[in-house]
Design an enzyme around this catalytic site. Sequence first.
Site, PDB file in Angstrom:
ATOM      1  N   LYS A 129      26.657  66.124  40.028  1.00  0.00           N
ATOM      2  CA  LYS A 129      26.796  64.797  39.734  1.00  0.00           C
ATOM      3  C   LYS A 129      25.523  63.841  39.130  1.00  0.00           C
ATOM      4  O   LYS A 129      25.816  62.498  39.157  1.00  0.00           O
ATOM      5  CB  LYS A 129      28.016  64.205  40.828  1.00  0.00           C
TER       6      LYS A 129
HETATM    7  C1  LIG Z   1      32.712  67.419  41.090  1.00  0.00           C
HETATM    8  C2  LIG Z   1      32.696  68.519  41.121  1.00  0.00           C
HETATM    9  C3  LIG Z   1      32.979  69.456  40.188  1.00  0.00           C
HETATM   10  C4  LIG Z   1      34.388  69.367  39.251  1.00  0.00           C
HETATM   11  O1  LIG Z   1      33.796  68.705  37.870  1.00  0.00           O
HETATM   12  P1  LIG Z   1      34.587  67.849  37.261  1.00  0.00           P
HETATM   13  O2  LIG Z   1      33.396  67.236  36.333  1.00  0.00           O
HETATM   14  O3  LIG Z   1      35.173  67.137  38.368  1.00  0.00           O
HETATM   15  O4  LIG Z   1      35.241  69.091  36.539  1.00  0.00           O
HETATM   16  C5  LIG Z   1      32.806  71.033  40.041  1.00  0.00           C
HETATM   17  N1  LIG Z   1      31.631  71.662  41.181  1.00  0.00           N
HETATM   18  C6  LIG Z   1      30.684  70.412  42.348  1.00  0.00           C
HETATM   19  C7  LIG Z   1      29.578  70.300  42.938  1.00  0.00           C
HETATM   20  C8  LIG Z   1      30.956  69.330  41.960  1.00  0.00           C
HETATM   21  O5  LIG Z   1      30.533  68.738  42.572  1.00  0.00           O
END
Ligand SMILES: *Cc1c(COP(=O)(O)O)cnc(C)c1O
Length: 493
Positions: A129
């Site tokens: 993120k």
């Molecule tokens: C947020 C997240 C995901 C999922 O990503 P999306 O964009 O919601 O599909 C997968 N792995 C981790 C570690 C995350 O923080």
Amino acid sequence: MQYVSTRATSASAARNPQHFSDILLGGLAPDGGLYLPEQYPQVTGAELDAWRTLSYAELAYEILRKFATDIPDADLKALTAKTYTPEVYRNARADESASQITPLRVLEQSPERTLILQGLSNGPTLAFKDMAMQLLGNLFEYALAKNGDELNIFGATSGDTGSAAEYAMRGKRGIRVFMLSPHKKMSAFQTAQMFSLQDPNIFNIAVEGVFDDCQDMVKAVSNDLEFKVRQKIGTVNSINWARVVAQVVYYFRGYLSATTSNDQKVSFTVPSGNFGNICAGHIARMMGLPIAKLVVATNENNVLDEFFRTGVYRVRKSSETYHTSSPSMDISKASNFERFVYDLVGRDADRTHALFRKVDTHGGFDLSGAPGSDGDEFNLVANYGFQSGCSTHEDRLATIRDVFDDYGITIDTHTADGIKVAREHVEPGVPMIVLETALAAKFNETILEALGTDAARPAGFEDIESLPQRFVVMQPNVAEMKQFIAAHTGLDK
Ligand SMILES: *Cc1c(COP(=O)(O)O)cnc(C)c1O
């Protein structure tokens, strides 16, 4: 480049296209839809060739300028250069280069099977993120300064999103963050990561309750429109368009680093929850990036896997949403999915609106083409390259052990879901790139269970739990929450 809502009816006089800067700070379109470009910008072979030698920051600039056409080039260049630096993305593995920002690691290479891991988790909070959120922090500060405005971000987190938002917004002029989390319910590491921030513009609020109580607080406060406007309340959730577009960049980077010429194809496997990450892959493919397959990997919360196997989209009740050891993928519905469905139904906004109205009234829709279904567009899904698979806690443990034994590296639980599913979908002659969405240190409990030893922590994180913590504990009380916000923004005076 203009943006339209996935629900903007062709009949309505004001289709009301927006520019990038207009939708930057917002979430949903006023009609409840999500924003997408009127057309996807196309990338030529000559551009791809020229981009092979660019740094990550330069590549981000080239891609973003196709979407953010209302931001002056020089400003965009400065913003991407400031964001994608080896100092910000410094937590690469010891044998990887931080200057790559998203380094590739070849796990296996043969004519039959090439498996590559793309590290997206080297930013300040050790999860992917940061790739988008760090840019968002700089874009927000830039846009607010231009208009002499300010923004108070109010959100709830069970871990990853809240910390990524705080590390992106800390110290930014014109921005405050009020982040709710369930008191004593996050891991010690996650708690320490958030609460050790001492920046005066970051407010950690530990709520006596569970995550749902926090989310209810955010909804209740946001439903008071008058308060929301007066206090300049905003969000940074995963439907934010700028977050999606920032994620498009690493699909290009991964492709360009894994290939030597544009007649080669690669596939991607993406650990998925809200469909934000893989939606960016879909957009990269629509722009002309030679992607063979986009493989959606879910955990036991297999809403998306079910759709991509059967054409039935069925959201889950909270009683059917499992708490798993890949918790950032524990979702009951996929908030970015509407963006793909809009393309799948031929960009028909009326039809998209009708389908998602049915999600609200009937908990889902069925595009399988079976008698009585809502349509037969599922037969078009293959044209978009999508496939899927899911995994369980046992699969995660086994995959973490395998990857450690076979390649000598420790992966986190979400990435394990990705590798498990990637192995089922890799094809001869097409490299499969698995996106690493977090570092193992973040989810150490499961690493300990799988390997019997702790995950290594990147430098600087060794004693994070012993740092002084700054947070307040509050009851889930809407009036008190509003009072707290108003007292710290000073906007009521
Ligand atoms: C947020 C997240 C995901 C999922 O990503 P999306 O964009 O919601 O599909 C997968 N792995 C981790 C570690 C995350 O923080």
